[in-house]
Scaffold this motif. Structure first.
Motif, PDB file in Angstrom:
ATOM      1  N   SER A  19       0.856  -1.184   0.000  1.00  0.00           N
ATOM      2  CA  SER A  19       0.000   0.000   0.000  1.00  0.00           C
ATOM      3  C   SER A  19       0.890   1.231   0.000  1.00  0.00           C
ATOM      4  N   LEU A  20       0.298   2.393  -0.211  1.00  0.00           N
ATOM      5  CA  LEU A  20       1.078   3.624  -0.185  1.00  0.00           C
ATOM      6  C   LEU A  20       1.652   3.874   1.203  1.00  0.00           C
ATOM      7  N   LYS A  21       0.882   3.566   2.225  1.00  0.00           N
ATOM      8  CA  LYS A  21       1.369   3.709   3.605  1.00  0.00           C
ATOM      9  C   LYS A  21       2.608   2.844   3.827  1.00  0.00           C
ATOM     10  N   LYS A  22       2.556   1.596   3.360  1.00  0.00           N
ATOM     11  CA  LYS A  22       3.701   0.689   3.513  1.00  0.00           C
ATOM     12  C   LYS A  22       4.901   1.188   2.707  1.00  0.00           C
ATOM     13  N   THR A  23       4.626   1.760   1.536  1.00  0.00           N
ATOM     14  CA  THR A  23       5.717   2.282   0.714  1.00  0.00           C
ATOM     15  C   THR A  23       6.461   3.394   1.441  1.00  0.00           C
ATOM     16  N   LEU A  24       5.725   4.287   2.089  1.00  0.00           N
ATOM     17  CA  LEU A  24       6.364   5.354   2.871  1.00  0.00           C
ATOM     18  C   LEU A  24       7.138   4.769   4.047  1.00  0.00           C
ATOM     19  N   GLU A  25       6.591   3.746   4.673  1.00  0.00           N
ATOM     20  CA  GLU A  25       7.299   3.082   5.775  1.00  0.00           C
ATOM     21  C   GLU A  25       8.596   2.438   5.284  1.00  0.00           C
ATOM     22  N   ASP A  26       8.572   1.923   4.043  1.00  0.00           N
ATOM     23  CA  ASP A  26       9.768   1.292   3.481  1.00  0.00           C
ATOM     24  C   ASP A  26      10.873   2.323   3.261  1.00  0.00           C
ATOM     25  N   VAL A  27      10.493   3.522   2.827  1.00  0.00           N
ATOM     26  CA  VAL A  27      11.487   4.590   2.673  1.00  0.00           C
ATOM     27  C   VAL A  27      12.063   4.971   4.036  1.00  0.00           C
ATOM     28  N   ALA A  28      11.189   5.078   5.031  1.00  0.00           N
ATOM     29  CA  ALA A  28      11.651   5.404   6.386  1.00  0.00           C
ATOM     30  C   ALA A  28      12.618   4.343   6.902  1.00  0.00           C
ATOM     31  N   GLU A  29      12.352   3.090   6.567  1.00  0.00           N
ATOM     32  CA  GLU A  29      13.244   2.002   6.976  1.00  0.00           C
ATOM     33  C   GLU A  29      14.603   2.144   6.306  1.00  0.00           C
ATOM     34  N   LEU A  30      14.623   2.492   5.011  1.00  0.00           N
ATOM     35  CA  LEU A  30      15.880   2.726   4.303  1.00  0.00           C
ATOM     36  C   LEU A  30      16.676   3.838   4.969  1.00  0.00           C
ATOM     37  N   ARG A  31      15.989   4.882   5.396  1.00  0.00           N
ATOM     38  CA  ARG A  31      16.676   6.035   5.980  1.00  0.00           C
ATOM     39  C   ARG A  31      17.381   5.709   7.294  1.00  0.00           C
ATOM     40  N   LYS A  32      17.029   4.596   7.913  1.00  0.00           N
ATOM     41  CA  LYS A  32      17.726   4.186   9.138  1.00  0.00           C
ATOM     42  C   LYS A  32      19.177   3.821   8.855  1.00  0.00           C
ATOM     43  N   THR A  33      19.443   3.373   7.618  1.00  0.00           N
ATOM     44  CA  THR A  33      20.800   2.942   7.267  1.00  0.00           C
ATOM     45  C   THR A  33      21.437   3.801   6.176  1.00  0.00           C
ATOM     46  N   ASN A  34      20.636   4.638   5.494  1.00  0.00           N
ATOM     47  CA  ASN A  34      21.196   5.469   4.428  1.00  0.00           C
ATOM     48  C   ASN A  34      20.449   6.798   4.376  1.00  0.00           C
ATOM     49  N   ASP A  35      21.157   7.861   4.710  1.00  0.00           N
ATOM     50  CA  ASP A  35      20.527   9.187   4.700  1.00  0.00           C
ATOM     51  C   ASP A  35      21.049  10.046   3.554  1.00  0.00           C
TER      52      ASP A  35
END
Length: 279
Positions: free
Chosen positions: A78-94
């Motif tokens: 879902s779009l909500k999950k997609t945004l959560e996936d980006v947030a998860e990426l940002r934990k290791t790559n900013d």
């Protein structure tokens, strides 16, 4: 406003090369695998990631990306999950640039104001929404710019000098030049024609111009890179992913590396091509 995107092109220019932009679909073939691919893309050589927002009626996309979106939706993305996936990426790559690409309908349903706030908080840098022309800028483009999210517009071989100023008016981040007429993954562009088109667009804007649609291998990527500020590859990555799936369309132990290995090859192609003086 477009810090990570601007920084990506600045790094590429400092190395006398084009930036490499990869497209993958959120949630394809499942959320866990897609997250692993997303996390692996910067290490494999992606400067900017276009992260597809799955949609049931992706009119600008060819069969490969259509199928990827349907796989993702079937797996519950879902779009909500997609945004959560980006947030998860940002934990290791900013540092890697992240651009969400897709269609307006899911954003409209989510709610524009809430979507932009959530996207910005998740670490999204830009949007490419292919079914919103400049005449509809008040719908999403202008609110996005106000929220500090770049709005990246497409230019095509049919975008003439009369139309181009309208296309570029509120564009930010970069300009995405679609090198062929038609859908994604449909054909291979004429690289000399593409370079001339990029040069024409650059007479109208100081923004970087990236080229996508039809780039399938490292040789193509190198050819495009000589005359553009960036190279986008999407369908080839989706096809590599699909080829790694089992008979039931599920991920295998080869799926993540099928994508990241190809990204590494393509990134090497981009980096092998020093920029021409015209670019």
């Amino acid at each position: 406003m477009t810090d990570r995107i601007t920084a990506a092109f600045a790094r590429a220019r400092a190395e006398n090369r084009a930036a490499f932009v990869t497209y993958v679909m959120a949630g394809d073939p499942d959320r866990e695998t897609a997250r692993a691919i997303l996390k692996g893309l910067p290490k494999a050589g992606a400067d900017i990631i276009e992260f597809g927002m799955p949609f049931t009626d992706p009119m600008a996309d060819g069969p490969s990306i259509q199928a990827a979106g349907l796989r993702a939706l079937k797996a519950g993305q879902s779009l909500k999950k997609t945004l959560e996936d980006v947030a998860e990426l940002r934990k290791t790559n900013d540092s890697v640039g992240v651009v969400l690409m897709g269609y307006y309908n899911p954003i409209y349903i989510y709610g524009v104001e809430k979507f932009l706030a959530d996207a910005k908080a998740a670490g999204v840098d830009g949007l490419i929404v292919v079914d919103l022309p400049p005449e509809e800028d008040e719908e999403l483009c202008l609110p996005a710019l106000k929220a500090g999210v770049a709005f990246i517009r497409l230019a095509t071989p049919t975008t003439d000098d009369k139309r181009l100023p309208a296309v570029l008016k509120n564009t930010s981040g970069f300009v995405y030049y679609v090198s062929i007429t038609g859908i994604t993954g449909a054909a291979t562009p004429d690289f000399n024609v593409t370079a001339n088109a990029v040069a024409r667009i650059k007479r109208h804007t100081a923004l970087p111009v990236v080229v996508g649609f039809g780039v399938k291998n490292a040789q193509h990527a190198a050819a495009v890179a000589r005359g553009a500020d960036g190279v986008v590859v999407g369908t080839a990555l989706i096809d590599a992913l699909k080829a790694s799936l089992d008979a039931e369309g599920k991920a295998t132990e080869k799926t993540v590396s099928a994508v990241t290995d190809l990204v590494s090859q393509l990134a090497a192609g981009v980096r092998s091509a020093p920029k021409s003086a015209a670019a």
